[in-house]
Structures are given as C-alpha cells and as structure tokens.
Design an enzyme around this catalytic site. Structure first.
Site, short mmCIF file in Angstrom:
data_model
loop_
_atom_site.label_atom_id
_atom_site.label_comp_id
_atom_site.label_asym_id
_atom_site.label_seq_id
_atom_site.Cartn_x
_atom_site.Cartn_y
_atom_site.Cartn_z
N GLU A 161 0.83 -1.21 0.00
CA GLU A 161 0.00 0.00 0.00
C GLU A 161 0.87 1.27 0.00
OE1 GLU A 161 -3.24 0.48 -0.46
OE2 GLU A 161 -2.78 2.62 -0.35
N ASP A 183 1.29 0.26 -5.09
CA ASP A 183 0.13 0.63 -5.89
C ASP A 183 0.17 2.07 -6.40
OD1 ASP A 183 -0.46 1.65 -3.31
OD2 ASP A 183 -2.61 1.20 -3.46
N THR A 196 -6.06 2.70 -5.17
CA THR A 196 -5.84 1.25 -5.04
C THR A 196 -6.62 0.47 -6.09
OG1 THR A 196 -5.33 1.21 -2.68
CG2 THR A 196 -6.27 -0.78 -3.60
C1 GP9 Z 1 -8.60 -0.13 1.54
C2 GP9 Z 1 -7.66 0.18 0.49
C3 GP9 Z 1 -7.21 1.59 0.36
O1 GP9 Z 1 -9.40 -1.26 1.41
O2 GP9 Z 1 -7.24 -0.78 -0.36
O3 GP9 Z 1 -7.42 2.13 -0.89
P1 GP9 Z 1 -6.85 3.57 -1.33
O4 GP9 Z 1 -7.38 4.58 -0.35
O5 GP9 Z 1 -5.36 3.51 -1.29
O6 GP9 Z 1 -7.36 3.75 -2.71
MN MN Z 2 -3.82 2.39 -2.21
#
Ligand code: GP9
Ligand code: MN
Length: 434
Positions: free
Chosen positions: A38, A260, A82
């Site tokens: 992340e 990501d 994400t």
């Molecule tokens: C939460 C996540 C976050 O389930 O995958 O997504 P983002 O805020 O980075 O788009």
């Molecule tokens: Mn993300």
C-alpha cells in the site's frame, strides 16, 4: 458496438509484444503470490535514515539473484487509487479518466482478467486476502466478475480493538491470520494480499513500532510517519516469507510484489526533498513525476538465479502480460493495453492517466517536456519534437481506446479462443467458515 471493439482490437494487436523465449515459462505451474504494498514508492528501496535501512527485507529481495526487479516502473492510477492499480494489474486496461472503474462499472462489466485466464488456461485456484470490509471499492462485486473464487475480507479475521488501523487489519496480522485459509487452497493458486497499514495518515500504535528504528525529523508528520509504517510493512513481509519458506510453499511459488501508488502527495514532496538529498527550492513537476516510481519485483526461487535489476521503463498496465508470460501462458489472443516488460518489443512509453507521460529520455507534464538527464525543460530538435508529438498522440489514443472498451463494456462482444465468460453467480464470498 462491434465496430468499436474492432478498433480497440486492431490497436492492441498492432502493439502486441511477443515474449522473450529466455523468460517465457520460467515460473510455469508455480503458485502466484501477489503482494500489494500500500502507498509504497520506489524511493523507500535502499533508503537509509539515521544509518538504518527503512525496508531491509525488501532490499534483500531487491538485490537477490532470485528476483527480477524494475527500477523504472511507474504507477498509473487516477482517482480510483488502489482500485485503479488492481484493475490495471488484473486486466491490463487503464482505469477511468474520472472516478474508480471498480466502483462505477465493476458491478456489471465483462472482464477477461488474471483469475479467469489462469483458471481456464492452467487450473489455478484464486483468492484475495484483505483485512478491510468487502464492499470497499466495490470489491465484493468486482472480484466475482473477475472470477476470483475466494475473497477473505475483514469478516474472516479478528479485527477488533488494536488489531486494526484506519483501513483494517494490521499487516502483520493479515499475513499471519491468512495462513489457515491459504493452506486450504488447492495448488497451484493465484493469490493476492492487499496490505493497508502503510496508508495515509500512517498511524501505528506504539506497540507495533520498532524501538530500534529512528525516523526522519522533517516536521511533516506524514513524511516522518510514512517511514515508520513502511518499516512495519517490511517486517510483516519478512514474517510472511519466513512462513512460506518453512512450509515449503516458497519453492513452488512466484511472488510478485508491487507498490500501488504514491504515499506522499505532490504538495508534500518538498518536505521529502531533503530526505532524498534534493533541493526543495527549485522543485518542479519534473521532480514530482519522477517520484511516481513504485516497486515491481518478481521473486522466483530456484529458477536459475539470473534475477537482476532491470532498468526498462514500464507501468502497471504492463504487469499482466509480463506475469502470464513468466507462467508460460501466451497472451496474443487477449485485449491488453500493456506489454511484457521482458519483451524486446516492449514500448518504454509510460502513459499516466492524465495524459502526461515518461520515456527513458523525456518527461511530459501538462505539455511541457523535460529532459530526464538535466531535469530542465528540454531543448528539442525538430526530429525530437516530431517524435514526442507522436508519443503524445499515442498516449491519448491508448487511453481513449481503453476508456471506450471499459465504458461501453465492449469485452462482452469479444470471445478469445477458449475463454468462457465469467459467471459471477458461481461465487459466494459470504463467510461460512466461522
Ligand atoms: C482499503 C484500500 C485503500 O481497502 O485498499 O485504498 P486507497 O485509499 O489507497 O485507494
Ligand atoms: Mn492504495
């Protein structure tokens, strides 16, 4: 309509890049373990703060000769963050110009993506592990349309009290508490672990902090805390790898690790500048764009040890054909906008969602062209100008064709050889295991 589909197909066929025979199938038949880091940017790799590595474990993977890593790999997400990254990696098409494709089209669209292809071509079982609620980014619906057989969301884990931060189960617990589910999957499996702890605002309880790790003191809390949660994520990965090795799963797997999208936004990059040894005073869009690199690594244990750090330029749409080719699965029959990063025919033109782009030599932001060597606005020859104009046109064309494909759901008219359309009703993720 069908003629719109033909246009798209003509384009992707024309730009198809055939696999490098040296790389094709080197991970054939292996389990695939995808690890979504992340908000993780490439500058974290090999970064030292106060003489300590922020991510020592990832660094060891990055330099291992079991790993093919990329140091000029860019995220290409738009507003879907994400979910855009997931869409690109699963389908090799772009996200949308506005909003999240998962959220707006994902419940109804036809996908020809990784889980279905791998199941139908090579008998893979598929699963996602993610410690947030299933409805976030509409995953519960999209994953069914992608053909994911299992989705272990927050309901499969104990996320109570201090076991979670803002976006769900802490990463160390995600990996640890997923093992009992992972063990039930028939091999070979295609699995994806989506981490969350290294997400803005980078909160972490003291009990999870490494007392030996001293972060930066920039005065920008996001920057300072970002290194702390990235360090935690690195430790969580090491623990998971320890399990994979002990269980023997490791030896029969290919582990693909990627970041990501950015974690530090453009407006905060000047706080980051000094940490990166750069001058914040003459910070430009060129610097912001160059920071959009994220990691991409393929860890392939016992495959000959020819891994290295590749300098090829590429982006998230390129991942699916690259992965499929490593698994020995041809991609020529599919509509994919990316191309295999190992292919001699891979194009190193990387499009961003807002039509900016980078190449090994130039960076185009809002129509301004920077020279990558100097970081300054480029003085272009007539020939270079012409070429860059062509590249800009190409970027616009590929984005608009991808949008037409997705916005008009054109894949419902496309029947690649041997591909059975996914039936979402085949899947039920409700938690019967508790
Ligand atoms: C939460 C996540 C976050 O389930 O995958 O997504 P983002 O805020 O980075 O788009
Ligand atoms: Mn993300």
């Amino acid at each position: 309509t069908k003629s719109e589909l033909t246009k798209v197909k003509k384009f992707t066929d024309k730009h198809y890049a055939k696999p490098d025979p040296q790389m094709f199938g080197i991970a054939k038949g292996r389990n695939v373990i995808v690890i979504h880091l992340e908000s993780f940017q490439q500058f974290l790799i090999d970064k030292k703060i106060n003489d300590q590595e922020v991510t020592p474990f990832l660094n060891s993977l990055y330099h291992s000769n079991d790993t093919y890593a990329f140091d000029n790999f860019f995220h290409q997400v738009g507003q879907g963050k994400t979910s855009d990254a997931e869409n690109m990696l699963e389908t090799s098409t772009f996200g949308l110009p506005q909003g999240s494709l998962f959220a707006t089209l994902g419940s109804d669209n036809t996908f020809q993506g990784a889980p279905a292809i791998l199941k139908q071509r090579a008998g893979y079982t598929s699963a996602v592990f993610h410690g947030n609620v299933a409805s976030f980014w509409n995953r519960n619906n999209v994953y069914k349309n992608l053909g994911y057989q299992y989705f272990f969301d927050a309901s499969y884990y104990d996320t109570s009290g201090d076991k979670s931060t803002g976006y769900g189960l802490k990463d160390k617990l995600l990996f640890k508490d997923s093992i009992k589910y992972l063990q039930t999957l028939q091999q070979p499996f295609y699995t994806k672990f989506i981490t969350v702890t290294n997400h803005f605002p980078y909160d972490l309880d003291d009990e999870d902090k490494d007392p030996n790790f001293q972060t930066t003191d920039t005065g920008d809390a996001n920057v300072d805390n970002y290194f702390v949660t990235a360090h935690y994520l690195d430790q969580s990965l090491q623990e998971f790898f320890n399990y994979l090795k002990k269980s023997g799963v490791y030896d029969h797997s290919i582990i693909m690790i990627y970041g990501d999208h950015y974690g530090i936004s453009n407006s905060e990059n000047t706080s980051l500048a000094s940490v990166l040894g750069k001058n914040a005073d003459n910070w430009t869009d060129f610097d912001n764009t160059q920071l959009q690199r994220v990691p991409l690594m393929f860890v392939i244990p016992n495959a000959g040890g020819h891994g290295k750090i590749e300098h090829t330029y590429g982006g998230e749409v390129d991942v699916l054909p690259t992965l499929l080719h490593l698994l020995g699965i041809s991609t020529k029959r599919y509509i994919q906008f990316g191309t295999d990063l190992f292919s001699k025919q891979h194009s190193q033109l990387v499009a961003f969602r807002n039509q900016d782009f980078v190449t090994p030599h130039f960076t185009s932001v809002g129509g301004t062209i920077y020279d990558n060597r100097t970081g300054k606005v480029a003085k272009l020859t007539a020939k270079q100008k012409k070429r860059l104009k062509k590249e800009q046109e190409f970027v616009q064309k590929e984005l608009s064709l991808s949008d037409s494909l997705n916005e008009k759901n054109l894949l419902r008219f496309y029947h690649p050889k041997g591909f059975k359309p996914v039936n979402p009703a085949d899947y039920n993720y409700s938690n019967g295991l508790k």
